[in-house]
Design a protein around this motif. Structure first.
Motif, PDB file in Angstrom:
ATOM      1  N   LEU A 112      33.576  39.287  42.134  1.00 36.38           N
ATOM      2  CA  LEU A 112      34.182  38.204  42.915  1.00 36.38           C
ATOM      3  C   LEU A 112      34.822  37.173  41.995  1.00 36.38           C
ATOM      4  O   LEU A 112      35.923  36.668  42.264  1.00 36.38           O
ATOM      5  CB  LEU A 112      33.120  37.531  43.801  1.00 36.38           C
ATOM      6  N   THR A 113      34.134  36.871  40.893  1.00 34.96           N
ATOM      7  CA  THR A 113      34.660  35.927  39.912  1.00 34.96           C
ATOM      8  C   THR A 113      35.943  36.454  39.274  1.00 34.96           C
ATOM      9  O   THR A 113      36.937  35.726  39.128  1.00 34.96           O
ATOM     10  CB  THR A 113      33.616  35.645  38.801  1.00 34.96           C
ATOM     11  N   VAL A 114      35.925  37.741  38.887  1.00 34.41           N
ATOM     12  CA  VAL A 114      37.113  38.369  38.294  1.00 34.41           C
ATOM     13  C   VAL A 114      38.268  38.363  39.290  1.00 34.41           C
ATOM     14  O   VAL A 114      39.413  38.040  38.934  1.00 34.41           O
ATOM     15  CB  VAL A 114      36.798  39.821  37.852  1.00 34.41           C
ATOM     16  N   PHE A 115      37.954  38.699  40.538  1.00 36.12           N
ATOM     17  CA  PHE A 115      38.980  38.739  41.581  1.00 36.12           C
ATOM     18  C   PHE A 115      39.601  37.359  41.794  1.00 36.12           C
ATOM     19  O   PHE A 115      40.830  37.218  41.855  1.00 36.12           O
ATOM     20  CB  PHE A 115      38.367  39.258  42.887  1.00 36.12           C
ATOM     21  N   LEU A 116      38.761  36.325  41.900  1.00 36.13           N
ATOM     22  CA  LEU A 116      39.254  34.958  42.115  1.00 36.13           C
ATOM     23  C   LEU A 116      40.056  34.464  40.913  1.00 36.13           C
ATOM     24  O   LEU A 116      41.086  33.794  41.062  1.00 36.13           O
ATOM     25  CB  LEU A 116      38.076  34.012  42.402  1.00 36.13           C
ATOM     26  N   TYR A 117      39.571  34.796  39.710  1.00 33.49           N
ATOM     27  CA  TYR A 117      40.288  34.394  38.493  1.00 33.49           C
ATOM     28  C   TYR A 117      41.682  35.014  38.456  1.00 33.49           C
ATOM     29  O   TYR A 117      42.678  34.338  38.155  1.00 33.49           O
ATOM     30  CB  TYR A 117      39.490  34.828  37.255  1.00 33.49           C
ATOM     31  N   ASN A 118      41.757  36.303  38.759  1.00 30.62           N
ATOM     32  CA  ASN A 118      43.051  36.987  38.781  1.00 30.62           C
ATOM     33  C   ASN A 118      43.972  36.425  39.854  1.00 30.62           C
ATOM     34  O   ASN A 118      45.181  36.297  39.658  1.00 30.62           O
ATOM     35  CB  ASN A 118      42.857  38.494  38.990  1.00 30.62           C
ATOM     36  N   LYS A 119      43.367  36.063  40.980  1.00 22.42           N
ATOM     37  CA  LYS A 119      44.131  35.505  42.099  1.00 22.42           C
ATOM     38  C   LYS A 119      44.728  34.158  41.726  1.00 22.42           C
ATOM     39  O   LYS A 119      45.910  33.893  41.966  1.00 22.42           O
ATOM     40  CB  LYS A 119      43.197  35.354  43.309  1.00 22.42           C
ATOM     41  N   ILE A 120      43.893  33.308  41.113  1.00 23.21           N
ATOM     42  CA  ILE A 120      44.336  31.962  40.732  1.00 23.21           C
ATOM     43  C   ILE A 120      45.365  32.011  39.605  1.00 23.21           C
ATOM     44  O   ILE A 120      46.346  31.264  39.604  1.00 23.21           O
ATOM     45  CB  ILE A 120      43.121  31.090  40.312  1.00 23.21           C
ATOM     46  N   SER A 121      45.137  32.898  38.643  1.00 24.86           N
ATOM     47  CA  SER A 121      46.027  32.987  37.477  1.00 24.86           C
ATOM     48  C   SER A 121      47.282  33.814  37.741  1.00 24.86           C
ATOM     49  O   SER A 121      48.150  33.935  36.878  1.00 24.86           O
ATOM     50  CB  SER A 121      45.269  33.577  36.285  1.00 24.86           C
ATOM     51  N   GLY A 122      47.359  34.379  38.944  1.00 19.67           N
ATOM     52  CA  GLY A 122      48.554  35.145  39.312  1.00 19.67           C
ATOM     53  C   GLY A 122      48.593  36.553  38.778  1.00 19.67           C
ATOM     54  O   GLY A 122      49.630  37.224  38.827  1.00 19.67           O
ATOM     55  N   LYS A 123      47.477  37.033  38.263  1.00 14.85           N
ATOM     56  CA  LYS A 123      47.421  38.398  37.748  1.00 14.85           C
ATOM     57  C   LYS A 123      47.218  39.380  38.894  1.00 14.85           C
ATOM     58  O   LYS A 123      46.646  39.034  39.927  1.00 14.85           O
ATOM     59  CB  LYS A 123      46.293  38.543  36.732  1.00 14.85           C
ATOM     60  N   SER A 124      47.662  40.605  38.701  1.00 15.93           N
ATOM     61  CA  SER A 124      47.501  41.623  39.747  1.00 15.93           C
ATOM     62  C   SER A 124      46.039  42.032  39.883  1.00 15.93           C
ATOM     63  O   SER A 124      45.319  42.157  38.887  1.00 15.93           O
ATOM     64  CB  SER A 124      48.343  42.863  39.415  1.00 15.93           C
ATOM     65  N   CYS A 125      45.607  42.198  41.113  1.00 14.10           N
ATOM     66  CA  CYS A 125      44.208  42.574  41.384  1.00 14.10           C
ATOM     67  C   CYS A 125      44.175  44.033  41.835  1.00 14.10           C
ATOM     68  O   CYS A 125      44.379  44.327  43.020  1.00 14.10           O
ATOM     69  CB  CYS A 125      43.614  41.665  42.470  1.00 14.10           C
ATOM     70  N   THR A 126      43.994  44.928  40.906  1.00 10.02           N
ATOM     71  CA  THR A 126      44.028  46.365  41.207  1.00 10.02           C
ATOM     72  C   THR A 126      42.608  46.860  41.521  1.00 10.02           C
ATOM     73  O   THR A 126      42.024  47.615  40.751  1.00 10.02           O
ATOM     74  CB  THR A 126      44.626  47.148  40.032  1.00 10.02           C
ATOM     75  N   ILE A 127      42.094  46.421  42.650  1.00  8.20           N
ATOM     76  CA  ILE A 127      40.734  46.799  43.044  1.00  8.20           C
ATOM     77  C   ILE A 127      40.616  48.310  43.215  1.00  8.20           C
ATOM     78  O   ILE A 127      39.598  48.905  42.866  1.00  8.20           O
ATOM     79  CB  ILE A 127      40.339  46.085  44.358  1.00  8.20           C
ATOM     80  N   TYR A 128      41.654  48.917  43.747  1.00  7.14           N
ATOM     81  CA  TYR A 128      41.594  50.364  43.999  1.00  7.14           C
ATOM     82  C   TYR A 128      41.424  51.147  42.704  1.00  7.14           C
ATOM     83  O   TYR A 128      40.767  52.186  42.681  1.00  7.14           O
ATOM     84  CB  TYR A 128      42.838  50.819  44.767  1.00  7.14           C
ATOM     85  N   LYS A 129      41.986  50.640  41.607  1.00 12.05           N
ATOM     86  CA  LYS A 129      41.813  51.306  40.318  1.00 12.05           C
ATOM     87  C   LYS A 129      40.382  51.145  39.805  1.00 12.05           C
ATOM     88  O   LYS A 129      39.786  52.079  39.274  1.00 12.05           O
ATOM     89  CB  LYS A 129      42.797  50.749  39.294  1.00 12.05           C
ATOM     90  N   VAL A 130      39.841  49.949  39.990  1.00 12.17           N
ATOM     91  CA  VAL A 130      38.456  49.681  39.568  1.00 12.17           C
ATOM     92  C   VAL A 130      37.495  50.590  40.320  1.00 12.17           C
ATOM     93  O   VAL A 130      36.572  51.169  39.738  1.00 12.17           O
ATOM     94  CB  VAL A 130      38.090  48.197  39.798  1.00 12.17           C
ATOM     95  N   LEU A 131      37.717  50.719  41.633  1.00 11.85           N
ATOM     96  CA  LEU A 131      36.859  51.585  42.446  1.00 11.85           C
ATOM     97  C   LEU A 131      36.995  53.045  42.018  1.00 11.85           C
ATOM     98  O   LEU A 131      36.019  53.798  42.053  1.00 11.85           O
ATOM     99  CB  LEU A 131      37.210  51.431  43.929  1.00 11.85           C
ATOM    100  N   ASN A 132      38.190  53.417  41.593  1.00 10.72           N
ATOM    101  CA  ASN A 132      38.388  54.792  41.126  1.00 10.72           C
ATOM    102  C   ASN A 132      37.637  55.045  39.824  1.00 10.72           C
ATOM    103  O   ASN A 132      37.081  56.126  39.621  1.00 10.72           O
ATOM    104  CB  ASN A 132      39.879  55.074  40.935  1.00 10.72           C
ATOM    105  N   TYR A 133      37.619  54.045  38.931  1.00 14.86           N
ATOM    106  CA  TYR A 133      36.829  54.177  37.699  1.00 14.86           C
ATOM    107  C   TYR A 133      35.354  54.412  38.061  1.00 14.86           C
ATOM    108  O   TYR A 133      34.674  55.247  37.460  1.00 14.86           O
ATOM    109  CB  TYR A 133      36.927  52.920  36.839  1.00 14.86           C
ATOM    110  N   GLY A 134      34.892  53.636  39.050  1.00 17.40           N
ATOM    111  CA  GLY A 134      33.501  53.780  39.496  1.00 17.40           C
ATOM    112  C   GLY A 134      33.245  55.142  40.100  1.00 17.40           C
ATOM    113  O   GLY A 134      32.205  55.755  39.849  1.00 17.40           O
ATOM    114  N   ALA A 135      34.204  55.622  40.902  1.00 15.83           N
ATOM    115  CA  ALA A 135      34.059  56.935  41.539  1.00 15.83           C
ATOM    116  C   ALA A 135      33.940  58.033  40.490  1.00 15.83           C
ATOM    117  O   ALA A 135      33.111  58.941  40.602  1.00 15.83           O
ATOM    118  CB  ALA A 135      35.249  57.198  42.460  1.00 15.83           C
TER     119      ALA A 135
END
Length: 227
Positions: A112-135
């Motif tokens: 959540l912290t990483v997501f909010l940081y990326n959101k605030i700083s304007g960085k792309s939030c590639t959650i689907y890629k992170v979930l794929n790494y986990g998969a």
């Protein structure tokens, strides 16, 4: 150097998602109390325990509540006496489940912290890629676990206890801890299979989400090229 850091970050994210998924699957399965209700009938535990199904379920619910609630300090069954060694073993099991809760919450807060940081700083939030790494990490873990369990669950069960407990209090004596008679190894096998099934469903969900998002990215990219 940059590529190495990116690779290490992917590995870290994959491991964290895998641990999170295993934790969530374990917590959910722990609360699948219908599995024990089914086990009572399947393994004739009423006859084994010499008490009614209702009372068996009450004592099982007492155990599950104790294992998850940090404010319950003492475990006391309605129908079964318990030795000091037995009580201590359940206390150690409780600590493991509380650690699982804590680790799962910490990983959730981290992402959540990483997501909010990326959101605030304007960085792309590639959650689907992170979930794929986990998969991908989970696939490796699940294949290994299923392989071990399918070969010899009893041996895997013993190894698990030797890894997580530095004593032999988990070897119950039915004369002093008769609760073990109504918690046979087969019950734990059912719960293990339920956890594996849940994890497998998470893997499928992660992969579907990843491929849908990836397909959409490619489609949007091709659309922009045409424009």
């Amino acid at each position: 150097m940059k590529n190495l850091l990116i690779m290490l970050k992917r590995i870290l994210y994959g491991i964290l998602i895998a641990v999170f998924t295993i934790g969530v699957s374990t917590i959910i399965t722990l609360n699948f109390k219908f599995i024990y209700s089914y086990s009572i009938d399947k393994y004739n535990l009423v006859e084994v325990g010499k008490i009614s199904k209702e009372m068996l379920i009450k004592d099982f619910n007492t155990l599950i509540n104790y294992l998850q609630n940090p404010f319950i300090k003492k475990l006391q069954f309605i129908n079964f006496p318990m030795s000091l060694n037995g009580e201590f073993h359940f206390y150690e099991v409780k600590k493991i489940f509380l650690y699982i809760y804590a680790i799962t919450i910490i990983i959730t807060l981290f992402f959540l912290t990483v997501f909010l940081y990326n959101k605030i700083s304007g960085k792309s939030c590639t959650i689907y890629k992170v979930l794929n790494y986990g998969a991908n990490s989970l696939i490796c873990i699940i294949v290994g676990i299923v392989g071990i369990i399918s070969i010899n669950f009893s041996k895997a069960f013993i190894i698990f206890h030797k890894i997580f407990f530095n004593n032999d209090y988990w070897i119950f004596d039915e004369r002093t801890d008769p609760i073990i008679n109504v918690l046979p190894e087969d019950v734990f096998k059912l719960y293990a299979l339920a956890i594996i099934t849940l994890i497998s469903l998470f893997i499928i969900g992660y992969k579907i989400y990843f491929y849908k998002k990836s397909f959409k990215k490619v489609k949007d990219y091709n659309k922009n090229l045409k424009l």
